[in-house]
Scaffold this motif. Structure first.
Motif, PDB file in Angstrom:
ATOM      1  N   ALA A   1       0.851  -1.191   0.000  1.00  0.00           N
ATOM      2  CA  ALA A   1       0.000   0.000   0.000  1.00  0.00           C
ATOM      3  C   ALA A   1       0.888   1.241   0.000  1.00  0.00           C
ATOM      4  CB  ALA A   1      -0.897   0.001   1.229  1.00  0.00           C
ATOM      5  N   PRO A   2       0.496   2.250  -0.780  1.00  0.00           N
ATOM      6  CA  PRO A   2       1.303   3.471  -0.820  1.00  0.00           C
ATOM      7  C   PRO A   2       1.197   4.241   0.501  1.00  0.00           C
ATOM      8  CG  PRO A   2      -0.688   3.742  -2.118  1.00  0.00           C
ATOM      9  CD  PRO A   2      -0.634   2.303  -1.671  1.00  0.00           C
ATOM     10  N   LYS A   3       2.293   4.912   0.877  1.00  0.00           N
ATOM     11  CA  LYS A   3       2.294   5.711   2.102  1.00  0.00           C
ATOM     12  C   LYS A   3       1.642   7.073   1.874  1.00  0.00           C
ATOM     13  CE  LYS A   3       6.267   3.432   4.045  1.00  0.00           C
ATOM     14  NZ  LYS A   3       5.961   2.859   5.284  1.00  0.00           N
ATOM     15  N   LEU A   4       1.646   7.576   0.656  1.00  0.00           N
ATOM     16  CA  LEU A   4       1.027   8.843   0.312  1.00  0.00           C
ATOM     17  C   LEU A   4       0.285   8.650  -0.997  1.00  0.00           C
ATOM     18  CD1 LEU A   4       0.694  11.942   0.786  1.00  0.00           C
ATOM     19  CD2 LEU A   4       2.732  12.244  -0.631  1.00  0.00           C
ATOM     20  N   ALA A   5      -0.982   8.980  -0.974  1.00  0.00           N
ATOM     21  CA  ALA A   5      -1.789   8.808  -2.194  1.00  0.00           C
ATOM     22  C   ALA A   5      -2.719  10.003  -2.329  1.00  0.00           C
ATOM     23  CB  ALA A   5      -2.605   7.517  -2.104  1.00  0.00           C
ATOM     24  N   THR A   6      -2.983  10.390  -3.568  1.00  0.00           N
ATOM     25  CA  THR A   6      -3.976  11.431  -3.800  1.00  0.00           C
ATOM     26  C   THR A   6      -5.347  10.774  -3.879  1.00  0.00           C
ATOM     27  OG1 THR A   6      -3.650  11.269  -6.194  1.00  0.00           O
ATOM     28  CG2 THR A   6      -2.348  12.921  -5.017  1.00  0.00           C
ATOM     29  N   THR A   7      -6.347  11.492  -3.357  1.00  0.00           N
ATOM     30  CA  THR A   7      -7.727  11.008  -3.385  1.00  0.00           C
ATOM     31  C   THR A   7      -8.590  12.086  -4.000  1.00  0.00           C
ATOM     32  OG1 THR A   7      -8.325  11.911  -1.222  1.00  0.00           O
ATOM     33  CG2 THR A   7      -7.296   9.721  -1.240  1.00  0.00           C
ATOM     34  N   SER A   8      -9.877  11.802  -4.143  1.00  0.00           N
ATOM     35  CA  SER A   8     -10.785  12.794  -4.718  1.00  0.00           C
ATOM     36  C   SER A   8     -10.975  13.990  -3.786  1.00  0.00           C
ATOM     37  CB  SER A   8     -12.140  12.149  -5.022  1.00  0.00           C
ATOM     38  OG  SER A   8     -12.710  11.657  -3.817  1.00  0.00           O
TER      39      SER A   8
END
Length: 181
Positions: A1-8
């Protein structure tokens, strides 16, 4: 799982966010709220318009980190307590405040809806001591080196509550007594 992700709705961090000394977490269009550490101290600064609110669902506690001793405890719908070295010293109650220890104040105003009362209560029975309580008028005038009790009112009992003498003393005068029965 990514540690930093962009979301809506923005970003999602799945672990810690680490900031160096003087690195700030900044909130608000005008940098209204800043949280940071400057290598010596930690800060929460609210510089915007409005107020800073700290909400807790039941209790908000401020503790000393190395010992976990309470410094302040605020209970929702109840008391607010202040501590000294982990020992509760002041607590608000539904009728006023409770203080553990001595109170040093610049003055005292006692007001009541009908008859205000100042009560001096001893933890020792009248029958075991001669002094039931006293009020001291103390001076600590550094400009004249005048320190000590200048006058006092003593409630003096001689092994019975039936006879209590009020003794009025001053530094320079003889003792006078009135019996209260």
């Amino acid at each position: 799982a990514p540690k930093l992700a962009t979301t809506s709705t923005g970003i999602s961090i799945s672990n810690d966010a680490n900031f160096p000394d003087n690195g700030k977490a900044i909130f608000g269009a005008s940098d209204d709220l800043q949280i940071y550490h400057n290598a010596n101290n930690s800060f929460i600064q609210d510089t915007g318009t409005g107020s800073l609110f700290i909400d807790g669902s039941a209790t908000v506690t401020i503790r000393e980190t190395s010992t976990n001793e309470n410094m302040a405890v605020f209970t929702g719908g109840g008391s607010a307590s202040l501590y000294n070295n982990g020992i509760k010293k002041l607590e608000t109650t539904s009728t006023g405040i409770d203080v553990t220890g001595s109170v040093t104040a610049d003055g005292l105003t006692v007001e009541g809806a009908t008859t205000p009362v100042i009560r001096l209560e001893s933890e020792t029975s009248f029958l075991n001591v001669n002094t039931a309580g006293k009020i001291e008028f103390y001076t600590n005038d550094a400009s004249t080196n005048a320190t000590g009790v200048g006058a006092e009112i003593v409630a003096d009992s001689v092994s019975t509550l039936a006879s209590v003498d009020l003794i009025f003393k001053t530094r320079n005068s003889a003792v006078s007594a009135s019996t209260v029965e």
